[in-house]
Design a protein around this motif. Structure first.
Motif, PDB file in Angstrom:
ATOM      1  N   GLY A  61       0.806  -1.217   0.000  1.00 37.85           N
ATOM      2  CA  GLY A  61       0.000   0.000   0.000  1.00 37.85           C
ATOM      3  C   GLY A  61       0.840   1.268   0.000  1.00 37.85           C
ATOM      4  N   SER A  64       2.615   1.836  -3.267  1.00 41.53           N
ATOM      5  CA  SER A  64       1.778   2.397  -4.325  1.00 41.53           C
ATOM      6  C   SER A  64       1.525   3.882  -4.103  1.00 41.53           C
ATOM      7  CB  SER A  64       0.449   1.641  -4.406  1.00 41.53           C
ATOM      8  OG  SER A  64      -0.413   1.964  -3.323  1.00 41.53           O
ATOM      9  N   ASP A  65       1.488   4.337  -2.847  1.00 38.30           N
ATOM     10  CA  ASP A  65       1.384   5.776  -2.566  1.00 38.30           C
ATOM     11  C   ASP A  65       2.671   6.497  -2.957  1.00 38.30           C
ATOM     12  OD1 ASP A  65      -1.201   5.687  -1.554  1.00 38.30           O
ATOM     13  OD2 ASP A  65      -0.549   5.370   0.508  1.00 38.30           O
ATOM     14  N   ARG A  69       0.594   3.675  -8.564  1.00 36.12           N
ATOM     15  CA  ARG A  69      -0.113   2.390  -8.634  1.00 36.12           C
ATOM     16  C   ARG A  69       0.504   1.464  -9.695  1.00 36.12           C
ATOM     17  NH1 ARG A  69      -1.771   4.374  -3.999  1.00 36.12           N
ATOM     18  NH2 ARG A  69      -3.536   5.821  -4.121  1.00 36.12           N
ATOM     19  N   THR A 112      -4.983  -4.345  -2.612  1.00 37.72           N
ATOM     20  CA  THR A 112      -4.577  -3.046  -2.080  1.00 37.72           C
ATOM     21  C   THR A 112      -4.679  -1.958  -3.142  1.00 37.72           C
ATOM     22  OG1 THR A 112      -3.057  -4.122  -0.530  1.00 37.72           O
ATOM     23  CG2 THR A 112      -2.679  -1.792  -1.002  1.00 37.72           C
ATOM     24  N   VAL A 113      -4.081  -2.199  -4.306  1.00 36.41           N
ATOM     25  CA  VAL A 113      -4.100  -1.202  -5.375  1.00 36.41           C
ATOM     26  C   VAL A 113      -5.501  -1.053  -5.957  1.00 36.41           C
ATOM     27  CG1 VAL A 113      -3.310  -0.767  -7.734  1.00 36.41           C
ATOM     28  CG2 VAL A 113      -1.666  -1.353  -5.966  1.00 36.41           C
ATOM     29  N   ALA A 116      -7.424   1.154  -3.691  1.00 34.92           N
ATOM     30  CA  ALA A 116      -6.850   2.499  -3.705  1.00 34.92           C
ATOM     31  C   ALA A 116      -7.215   3.245  -4.989  1.00 34.92           C
ATOM     32  CB  ALA A 116      -5.329   2.424  -3.550  1.00 34.92           C
ATOM     33  N   ASP A 120      -9.089   6.687  -5.245  1.00 36.89           N
ATOM     34  CA  ASP A 120      -8.465   7.815  -5.942  1.00 36.89           C
ATOM     35  C   ASP A 120      -9.469   8.567  -6.812  1.00 36.89           C
ATOM     36  OD1 ASP A 120      -5.969   7.249  -4.880  1.00 36.89           O
ATOM     37  OD2 ASP A 120      -5.301   6.106  -6.625  1.00 36.89           O
ATOM     38  N   THR A 184      -2.725   8.384  -9.099  1.00 31.30           N
ATOM     39  CA  THR A 184      -2.313   9.179  -7.944  1.00 31.30           C
ATOM     40  C   THR A 184      -1.026   9.927  -8.279  1.00 31.30           C
ATOM     41  OG1 THR A 184      -1.917   9.114  -5.548  1.00 31.30           O
ATOM     42  CG2 THR A 184      -0.858   7.412  -6.863  1.00 31.30           C
ATOM     43  N   GLY A 335      -3.780   4.245  -0.183  1.00 29.59           N
ATOM     44  CA  GLY A 335      -3.027   3.005  -0.328  1.00 29.59           C
ATOM     45  C   GLY A 335      -2.697   2.371   1.015  1.00 29.59           C
ATOM     46  N   SER A 336      -2.256   3.190   1.959  1.00 35.77           N
ATOM     47  CA  SER A 336      -1.913   2.671   3.284  1.00 35.77           C
ATOM     48  C   SER A 336      -3.150   2.166   4.011  1.00 35.77           C
ATOM     49  CB  SER A 336      -1.226   3.766   4.103  1.00 35.77           C
ATOM     50  OG  SER A 336      -0.003   4.139   3.513  1.00 35.77           O
ATOM     51  N   SER A 338      -5.975   1.075   2.637  1.00 37.46           N
ATOM     52  CA  SER A 338      -6.391  -0.150   1.981  1.00 37.46           C
ATOM     53  C   SER A 338      -5.495  -1.319   2.380  1.00 37.46           C
ATOM     54  CB  SER A 338      -6.361   0.050   0.466  1.00 37.46           C
ATOM     55  OG  SER A 338      -6.666  -1.142  -0.215  1.00 37.46           O
TER      56      SER A 338
END
Length: 391
Positions: A61, A64-65, A69, A112-113, A116, A120, A184, A335-336, A338
């Motif tokens: 997560g 990806s932030d 992503r 997770t992605v 997110a 987003d 993102t 992301g975090s 999720s």
């Protein structure tokens, strides 16, 4: 990206975890013989997958932030592909366990992605609607997974199920390169330990987030946990063949598809709260039936899969709204948030899988551990209601 493209990508990414579990389940009893080991060791290989999946989400997560992503998805899917190759060429159960662990780490990026990306681009009921569409499409893969795995097992042996996983991972990598757009603005400072800990501290300070994660951990986590038990219950205790087991699992995924379709038709009438309550009522009822039928009567196909179908129908109702309200307070660290939600969800499945291996009897483990998880989900919702009223 359009709502349709987001739903399709979300479905594919979310499905990588369940499919990697579902395809392999018919082969589990045969792998016991192939590796000259016992049921507990093969169950541990699946639990290792769960463990890698759960823990790695805490890194997937924030990655990806920090890097975007697309980059995160490509990197983790490469890890997944390596794990699948290790499992294909495994010569011992220890090597298989390592391969499954690495696979779990790579697959952790999927859910997770996917969540997110939805957060987003969309919010509120629109986000819940997309999550429901994702749920409908996700159910198709796991629905066919055990059937495809059982057919591949009969024709080519247990290695073929991991070859299918490797092909699926390669197709996702190609799809991300060709079609997935960044949603993102990457911020590499988010991967720094101080920022990372700060983000998780912020998320954990919201008790209603913990309650929504508890709902998902008890209900969706039960799906992952029972995957370690059902092959041995239905093949070992009930007496189904691997191919029959794959067909029987269509009851579970068919119930999810049915629940998602019904929810789409009635969601405007009953609202998000009504959907969650219907879902939890089904989970509670299914848990009671599992507990009463299989502890009192000999296990049969219907006494096992009937309650599973009821619970899964309910999960389709509650998941979109629970995910949406759980992630809503954290648009800046979606992301975090999720990742942590997925970690709690998968940790519940992982812990229950280990408990099942410790119990020994597949029927006893299924009839006690899974109902406890379903009741935990119901308790999480009551906790959420109490906190909401207090506010």
């Amino acid at each position: 990206m359009s709502e349709r493209r987001v739903a399709i990508f979300g479905a594919v990414l979310t499905a990588i975890g369940p499919i990697s579990m579902a395809i392999s389940t018919p082969a589990m009893p045969e792998m016991v013989t192939a590796f000259s080991t016992n049921q507990a060791a093969i169950k541990i290989s699946l639990s290792a997958y769960f463990g890698g999946f759960a823990v790695a989400q805490l890194l997937a997560g924030p990655t990806s932030d920090a890097f975007g992503r697309r980059v995160a998805t490509l990197g983790f899917m490469a890890i997944y592909l390596i794990g699948a190759l290790i499992a294909i060429f495994a010569s011992s159960v220890e090597t298989l366990i390592v391969g499954r662990l690495i696979q779990g780490i790579g697959a952790s990026v999927g859910v997770t992605v996917a969540r997110a990306i939805v957060r987003d681009l969309f919010t509120g009921q629109e986000a819940a609607r997309i999550m429901n569409l994702i749920g409908i499409m996700v159910a198709i893969g796991p629905a066919m997974g055990p059937t495809i795995g059982g057919l591949a097992l009969s024709a080519f042996g247990w290695e073929s199920v991991f070859i299918l996983m490797a092909l699926f991972g390669a197709c996702i990598i190609v799809g991300v390169l060709a079609l997935l757009k960044e949603t993102t603005i990457p911020d590499r400072s988010r991967i720094r330990p101080a920022r990372l800990l700060s983000a998780y501290r912020e998320i954990l300070s919201e008790p209603r987030f913990l309650c929504t994660s508890m709902i998902l951990g008890g209900s969706v986590g039960a799906l992952y946990a029972q995957a370690t038990m059902l092959p041995f219950v239905l093949i070992g205790a009930v007496g189904l063949t691997p191919t029959q087991f794959g067909l029987a699992m269509l009851m579970q995924s068919g119930a999810y598809v049915s629940g998602s379709i019904v929810l789409k038709q009635v969601s405007r009438r009953i609202g998000g709260t009504g959907a969650v309550r219907v879902g939890l009522a089904c989970c509670g009822l299914g848990g009671l039936l599992m507990l009463s039928w299989n502890l009192i009567l000999p296990a049969t196909l219907m006494s096992v899969m009937g309650p599973v179908a009821i619970c899964t129908f309910g999960i389709a109702f509650l998941t979109p709204q629970v995910v949406t309200i759980g992630l809503a307070p954290f648009p800046h660290i979606a992301g975090s948030a999720s990742a942590l939600m997925g970690f709690i969800q998968m940790s519940c499945g992982f812990t229950a899988g280990l408990a099942a291996a410790a119990v020994g009897s597949p029927v006893l483990a299924f009839s006690t551990i899974i109902p406890i998880m379903e009741f935990t989900a119901v308790a999480g919702y009551f906790g959420y209601l109490a906190l909401t009223r207090r506010r």
